[in-house]
Structure formats: structure tokens, C-alpha cells
Design an enzyme around this catalytic site. Structure first.
Site, PDB file in Angstrom:
ATOM      1  N   ASP A  49      -2.224 -11.233  -4.167  1.00  0.00           N
ATOM      2  CA  ASP A  49      -3.071 -11.196  -5.119  1.00  0.00           C
ATOM      3  C   ASP A  49      -2.715 -10.653  -6.227  1.00  0.00           C
ATOM      4  O   ASP A  49      -3.392 -10.433  -7.484  1.00  0.00           O
ATOM      5  CB  ASP A  49      -4.640 -10.720  -4.878  1.00  0.00           C
ATOM      6  CG  ASP A  49      -4.564  -9.474  -4.090  1.00  0.00           C
ATOM      7  OD1 ASP A  49      -3.350  -9.003  -4.234  1.00  0.00           O
ATOM      8  OD2 ASP A  49      -5.653  -9.049  -3.709  1.00  0.00           O
ATOM      9  N   SER A  50      -1.565  -9.810  -6.167  1.00  0.00           N
ATOM     10  CA  SER A  50      -0.884  -9.255  -7.349  1.00  0.00           C
ATOM     11  C   SER A  50      -0.688 -10.134  -8.398  1.00  0.00           C
ATOM     12  O   SER A  50      -0.197  -9.853  -9.573  1.00  0.00           O
ATOM     13  CB  SER A  50       0.477  -8.654  -6.842  1.00  0.00           C
ATOM     14  OG  SER A  50       1.138  -9.488  -6.269  1.00  0.00           O
ATOM     15  N   ASP A  88      -2.719 -13.759   0.313  1.00  0.00           N
ATOM     16  CA  ASP A  88      -3.852 -13.184   0.428  1.00  0.00           C
ATOM     17  C   ASP A  88      -5.131 -13.635   0.490  1.00  0.00           C
ATOM     18  O   ASP A  88      -5.328 -14.654  -0.598  1.00  0.00           O
ATOM     19  CB  ASP A  88      -3.506 -12.143  -0.819  1.00  0.00           C
ATOM     20  CG  ASP A  88      -2.585 -10.848  -0.559  1.00  0.00           C
ATOM     21  OD1 ASP A  88      -2.081 -10.707   0.565  1.00  0.00           O
ATOM     22  OD2 ASP A  88      -2.288 -10.218  -1.551  1.00  0.00           O
ATOM     23  N   LYS A 118      -3.115 -12.930   4.672  1.00  0.00           N
ATOM     24  CA  LYS A 118      -3.015 -11.287   4.654  1.00  0.00           C
ATOM     25  C   LYS A 118      -4.659 -10.612   4.414  1.00  0.00           C
ATOM     26  O   LYS A 118      -4.901 -11.357   3.268  1.00  0.00           O
ATOM     27  CB  LYS A 118      -1.992 -10.920   3.997  1.00  0.00           C
ATOM     28  CG  LYS A 118      -1.712  -9.173   3.613  1.00  0.00           C
ATOM     29  CD  LYS A 118      -0.599  -9.126   2.969  1.00  0.00           C
ATOM     30  CE  LYS A 118      -0.661  -8.710   1.610  1.00  0.00           C
ATOM     31  NZ  LYS A 118      -1.836  -7.999   1.378  1.00  0.00           N
ATOM     32  N   GLU A 120      -6.511  -6.674   3.765  1.00  0.00           N
ATOM     33  CA  GLU A 120      -6.682  -5.569   3.668  1.00  0.00           C
ATOM     34  C   GLU A 120      -7.164  -4.710   4.598  1.00  0.00           C
ATOM     35  O   GLU A 120      -8.608  -5.515   4.923  1.00  0.00           O
ATOM     36  CB  GLU A 120      -6.643  -4.948   2.215  1.00  0.00           C
ATOM     37  CG  GLU A 120      -5.716  -5.460   1.227  1.00  0.00           C
ATOM     38  CD  GLU A 120      -5.975  -4.737  -0.147  1.00  0.00           C
ATOM     39  OE1 GLU A 120      -6.669  -3.902  -0.389  1.00  0.00           O
ATOM     40  OE2 GLU A 120      -5.283  -5.353  -1.299  1.00  0.00           O
ATOM     41  N   GLU A 187       1.822   0.300   2.704  1.00  0.00           N
ATOM     42  CA  GLU A 187       1.814   0.364   1.180  1.00  0.00           C
ATOM     43  C   GLU A 187       1.560   1.966   1.004  1.00  0.00           C
ATOM     44  O   GLU A 187       0.556   2.633   1.192  1.00  0.00           O
ATOM     45  CB  GLU A 187       1.152  -0.559   0.392  1.00  0.00           C
ATOM     46  CG  GLU A 187       1.045  -0.217  -1.043  1.00  0.00           C
ATOM     47  CD  GLU A 187       0.843  -1.126  -2.005  1.00  0.00           C
ATOM     48  OE1 GLU A 187       0.861  -1.165  -3.261  1.00  0.00           O
ATOM     49  OE2 GLU A 187       0.066  -2.076  -1.554  1.00  0.00           O
TER      50      GLU A 187
END
Length: 274
Positions: A49-50, A88, A118, A120, A187
Site C-alpha cells: 500500500d506504499s 497488502d 499481507k 499489519e 519493520e
């Protein structure tokens, strides 16, 4: 029907089996041309999502939508044949419940053909990971600095710098692993904590700003290639893409203004096929 040669992609089980073995090479990809260039060199391509910040100019990842992830995921799948492609789940699309996570993940996988998603780490997310893996969806976890929690954390800050944060990161990592994650992005943590997390979980860890103690590494490709003026401390630039683009654009502009482009070599002529 003619027989076609199809390259076999890295699979979820083979990626998980890399724990403690050969380092996992991962990079982000958002477009078909970039995926095609990166694919021969990578085990994992992450449609992160970056992309909201790198491609669309957003200040954080929070504004990224499921539709954006699907669009870019489809492009990366078209441009790759070898690497496992993971996508993501964006902010707000999976946190409410395991059922919401499944609805989002299944839609993304069905519409893109990607091999994994993915998520978080957050309260209750381990339950969603278990729910997804139990229904055939491979999941990569993400602990430590969590970009989707930027508003709660007050910015993109390294995590685990005190005992309370360290224990939380370790607890989230263990819960993610026990829920069945095939791998885990770690991270923005200290080398010591990265080593602790890597030793504490059975799935491979993939570091970004988390030292070489992890089982693999990932970077945002555009950072690694030097597309931006500023890059995070943990990035090593392997090229100067920004400089090359500026040189190319300046040369093009000069030639257009001088009427030297297009020239005879770039023009079509009557009576020829060129």
C-alpha cells in the site's frame, strides 16, 4: 492446443520453508514493466500500500483503497512469472472482523491472481490470519513499525525502543506466527529485537529497517533505485534513477526546443516501410 512453457512461481510453502536457509529477496512492485524487470531477481514481489505514497503522491498509506490495490496487483501479475506476488490489504479493509478480512482478501486474490495477502499486526488481526489461512489464503504478517497506524503512533517511528514496545512487538510476532502466517515483515526495529523476533517465530522474517538478522530483506524499489531526493536511513541506493530521468528529460527538452528532434531517423517517409 499448442503446448506452452509456464514458469513455476515461488509458492507459499516454499517461501515459508526458507526459514534459516537462503535469504529471501523481496522488493515492492506496482506496475507491469517494473515487475518484469524485478521478477528474475526476486523471490517475493509485494504490491504494497506504499503505492499510495510512491505512485499517487499521498502523504500516508491510509488513503489507499481496495480498488487501487487490485488495479496495481493485476499489473504486477501481468509483468511477472517467477516471484510469489503478495498484495497488502489496505487500511480499513480487514480490521473489523475475520469475515471482513476474508471478503477483502478473497476478492483481491480472485481479481488479481496473486498468491498471498499481507496484513499489519493489530488487536485481533491474529484471529483474522488464522481465519484466512484456514480457508486457503496464504498470509504475510507485518510487525514493528506499522505504516497504517501512523496517526496513532504520531508518525513513522521505529518501534521497540523501550521494554513495553519490545514486549508488544514480540507478542504480535508470536501471535502472527502461531496463526499460520507464511512469512512476516519486520519493520523499523533494532538489530537486537529483529534477532529476537526471528528466533521466536517459525516463519521466515523479512526485514525493512530491521538489520540482517532477518531471514530476508525488502525495500521500496523506488527508494532503492534513487528515485526520490530523500530516502529513509535504512535504504541503500543501488542506482540514481532520479538523476538519469532528469538528464534524459533535459536532453529531450533541449532537442525539442532546438528543433533537432524529431530528426530524419525518427520520421516516416513515403514509399518506405520504416
Amino acid at each position: 492446443m499448442s503446448k506452452q512453457t509456464v514458469s513455476k512461481r515461488v509458492t507459499a510453502p516454499s517461501l515459508r520453508a526458507r526459514k534459516g536457509a537462503e535469504k529471501i529477496v523481496a522488493l515492492t512492485a506496482y506496475t507491469a514493466p517494473m515487475a518484469q524487470l524485478l521478477d528474475p531477481h526476486c523471490d517475493l514481489l509485494l504490491v504494497g500500500d506504499s503505492l499510495g505514497m510512491v505512485v499517487h503522491g499521498l502523504s500516508t498509506t491510509v488513503g489507499v483503497t481496495v480498488e487501487m490495490m487490485i488495479l496495481h496487483g493485476q499489473a504486477v501479475m501481468r509483468g511477472s512469472t517467477q516471484a510469489l506476488v503478495a498484495i497488502d490489504l489496505p487500511f480499513g479493509s480487514y480490521e473489523r472482523s475475520p469475515e471482513q478480512a476474508f471478503d477483502t482478501a478473497s476478492r483481491i486474490m480472485m481479481e488479481t491472481g496473486a498468491q498471498a495477502v499481507k496484513v499489519e499486526a493489530a488487536e485481533g488481526v491474529a484471529d483474522s490470519i488464522a481465519f484466512l489461512t484456514g480457508r486457503g489464503i496464504p498470509v504475510i504478517g507485518h510487525v514493528g513499525l506499522r505504516p497504517q497506524a501512523v496517526n496513532l503512533d504520531g508518525g513513522f517511528k521505529a518501534r521497540g525502543r523501550n521494554d513495553a514496545e519490545r514486549e508488544r512487538v514480540l507478542a504480535e510476532a508470536r501471535a502472527t506466527d502461531e496463526a499460520g502466517a507464511i512469512a512476516m515483515v519486520v519493520e523499523g526495529v533494532t538489530p537486537e529485537l529483529a534477532a529476537e523476533v526471528t528466533a521466536a517465530v517459525g516463519c521466515p522474517t523479512i526485514g525493512i529497517g530491521a538489520s540482517s538478522a532477518c531471514d530476508g530483506q525488502i525495500l521500496v524499489t523506488e527508494d532503492m533505485l534513487g528515485l526520490f531526493d530523500w530516502t529513509p536511513k535504512f535504504v541503500r541506493r543501488y542506482a540514481d534513477l532520479r538523476g538519469a530521468i532528469e538528464v534524459g528529460a533535459a536532453g529531450y527538452a533541449a532537442d525539442v526546443r532546438a528543433a533537432s528532434f524529431p530528426g530524419e531517423a525518427e520520421e516516416y517517409r513515403l514509399g518506405t516501410r520504416k
